[in-house]
Design an enzyme around this catalytic site. Structure first.
Site, PDB file in Angstrom:
ATOM      1  N   ASP A 152       1.679  -1.655  -0.388  1.00  0.00           N
ATOM      2  CA  ASP A 152       0.200  -0.170   0.297  1.00  0.00           C
ATOM      3  C   ASP A 152       0.826   1.505  -0.112  1.00  0.00           C
ATOM      4  OD1 ASP A 152      -2.883   0.996   0.262  1.00  0.00           O
ATOM      5  OD2 ASP A 152      -2.014   1.911   2.383  1.00  0.00           O
ATOM      6  N   GLU A 198       2.043  -0.138  -4.638  1.00  0.00           N
ATOM      7  CA  GLU A 198       0.441   0.189  -5.719  1.00  0.00           C
ATOM      8  C   GLU A 198       1.868   2.207  -5.203  1.00  0.00           C
ATOM      9  OE1 GLU A 198      -2.851   3.299  -4.198  1.00  0.00           O
ATOM     10  OE2 GLU A 198      -1.461   2.574  -2.497  1.00  0.00           O
TER      11      GLU A 198
END
Ligand code: NOJ
Ligand code: CA
Length: 584
Positions: A234, A288
């Protein structure tokens, strides 16, 4: 609930390292990730096993056959850890525990194992940039003095100005508003400020601190030991901050932005790659990395760093042949020098569903331009989303599918404001509609909500209300319709899996009209997408494998894609016959 509705015991950790998950799945193919089809499960909204209106691991376990039938190679689970859910689970209180709303660690282990018996690998979501404000480290930091070792794991700073009333710098949160929150001292007086690039419930970790690095390497090992085949990282480009915390310059030098895409990040991911490579099979790291520069993005994919990264450039493009072609070319050119495969991603739990986006006049996506109440032609959007699915699945590399896109679900734009949960909505005072509209629980069967999302007789409603017309979009309804979105996805993934020309590799553009994209893969495979307003004649000498709209008359309709197999080898001079035209 502790363990879902299915049988099970609390984890003792005994399955770690060797347990139930299939070792042979890892032995099978060490290049699996270069062509993989990865299905994103947003756990809260996938399937509810115990009837409390919240999706859970028990629900996922009952739907593994569905995912196997769909034809996916891996599932990426959005965070399933213990969390107060201030940001849908991206505020993690304990990275080694499953939130009781979702199940237990033992059940996660069983899920990983059961998925592997279906030939499906598991990818978990690692959230390294920040923790929940309920995480033990942050609670300890709040309880400690300024300058203490506990606070050194975060970004605590005194305020500016005479009373320290001004924030340490002017950085803004990605969710609107300031990126700093002031604490209170134990005597109730105003204290230091702490940094949070997202919500105040998500304090940023200080990645210059050795504890932070060691802890995350241990977390990786914890999940690799439990048989996961990879991690999705993330906010992977945000971890490192310039310790001086300067203001953001108008034009920062590449690699020297105060909080994004800093050069020092690469050494972190080299360490992570060493951890992943120390396990049998190929355990992958997926970043990401939401930065506009595709070449900088590809730097994370050098052979000793991450395996792949989400291709957000393509996701953001409008439904436009030239724009999409430019993105495909830029993506492939940026990936080639590092030898990494591209990924193709039409949506995820953060962005407007493609059916809605492609049905709007401006069909590009950017957080900054998201507006509620934009007129939407859902029929148009659905035709284009079908065409886009075939286009993406034919491109070289791996493919991501966000749950519900295979059902053609639209963004739910009229959720009652009192049921919204996304901090993006609240922190922008509603000017950003937030991301709840793409997170509505899936419709599985039946004619009324909860459409099989929760078991019959469930006591609670789904945590977000489902539109009544989703009765037409349930899995049950679509399985009966050979022309449904679900049937298209199943056929598409079956062909993709069996055709060696698809997945990893190269593409070769074929000449076509300006509003048409046509390319060949390998010896004989051709994908054509018609962005023009008129039908185009399909080339002769080809077998029609699949089309997103009826093409049985030899014409490809506007806003449609077709997959063809040439009767002749395309690489040996006897190319396509007939036009691939388009335009008005
Ligand atoms: C990206 C995640 O996809 C999003 O849902 C989340 O809000 C932010 N990172 C912060 O963790
Ligand atoms: Ca539940």
């Amino acid at each position: 609930m502790t363990d879902g509705v299915l049988e099970g015991t609390t984890s003792t950790g005994s399955t770690a390292g060797t347990g139930g998950w299939s070792q042979s799945l890892f032995a099978a193919d060490d290049q699996w990730w270069r062509s993989a089809v990865i299905y994103q499960v947003y756990v809260r909204s996938f399937a509810d096993g115990n009837g409390d209106g919240i999706g859970d691991l028990a629900g996922v376990r009952t739907r593994l056959q569905y995912l196997a039938d769909l034809g996916v190679d891996a599932i990426w689970f959005t965070p399933w850890y213990l969390s107060p859910l201030a940001d849908g689970g991206y505020d993690v209180a304990d990275y080694r525990a499953i939130d009781p709303a979702f199940g237990s660690l033992g059940e996660a282990e069983r899920l990983i194992s059961e998925a592997s018996t279906f030939g499906i690998r598991t990818i978990v979501d690692i959230v390294p940039n920040h923790v929940s404000d309920q995480h033990a480290w942050f609670q300890a930091a709040l309880a400690s003095e300024p300058g203490s070792p506990e606070r050194a794991r975060f970004w605590f700073r005194p305020g500016r100005g005479e009373d320290g009333n001004e924030m340490p710098n002017g950085w803004l949160s990605k969710f609107s508003g300031p990126a700093w929150t002031r604490t209170r001292n134990s005597d109730g007086t105003p204290g230091e400020w702490y940094l949070h690039l997202f919500s105040p419930e998500q304090p940023d970790l200080n990645w210059n601190h050795p504890d932070v690095r060691a802890e995350h390497e241990a977390i990786l090992e914890f999940w690799f030991d439990r048989g996961v085949a990879g991690v999705r990282i993330d906010s992977a480009a945000l971890l490192i901050k310039d310790p001086a915390l300067p203001e953001i310059p108008a034009a920062p030098k590449p690699g020297q932005h105060p909080n994004t895409d800093r050069d020092e990040l690469h050494e972190i991911y080299r360490r992570w790659r060493a951890v992943a490579d120390s396990y049998p099979g190929t355990r992958i790291l997926v970043g990401e990395i939401w930065i506009p520069d595709t070449e900088r993005c590809a730097m994370y994919l050098r052979p000793d760093e991450l395996h792949t990264a989400f291709n957000f450039d393509f996701l953001g493009r409008a439904w436009d042949a030239a724009s999409m072609k430019a993105s495909i070319d830029t993506t492939l050119a940026a990936h080639a020098p590092v030898g990494a495969p591209a990924t193709w991603v039409l949506s995820n739990h953060d962005v407007t569903r493609p059916v809605t986006r492609y049905g709007q006049e401006d069909s590009s996506f950017a957080f900054a331009t998201k507006r509620a109440g934009t007129p939407t032609d859902l029929d148009l959007g659905r035709r284009r989303a079908r065409a886009a699915a075939l286009l993406c699945a034919a491109l070289p590399g791996s493919l991501y599918i966000y749950q519900g896109d295979e059902l053609g679900l639209e963004e739910v734009q009229d959720l009652p404001p009192e049921q919204l949960q996304d901090p993006m909505y609240f922190r922008s005072a509603g000017s950003d509609p937030g991301r709840d509209g793409c997170r509505v629980p899936l419709p599985w069967a039946g004619t009324d909500s909860p459409f099989g999302f929760s078991p019959a007789g469930a006591m609670s409603e789904p945590w977000l209300p489902q539109p009544s017309h989703w009765a037409e979009l349930t899995v049950e309804t679509q399985e009966r319709d050979p022309n449904s979105m679900l049937s298209l996805y199943r056929s598409m993934l079956r062909i993709r899996r069996s055709d060696p020309d698809l997945g990893d590799g190269h593409l070769e553009w074929r000449s076509s009209g300006p509003d048409v994209l046509a390319f060949a893969r390998g010896e004989r495979f051709i994908c054509i997408t018609n962005f023009s307003p008129v039908p185009i004649e399909l080339p002769s000498g080809c077998l029609l494998l699949l089309a997103s709209a009826d093409a049985s008359d030899g014409f490809l309709r506007s806003d449609a894609s077709a997959w063809l197999r040439s009767e002749h080898s395309l690489t040996q001079g006897r190319g396509l016959r007939g036009p691939i035209e388009g335009g008005e």
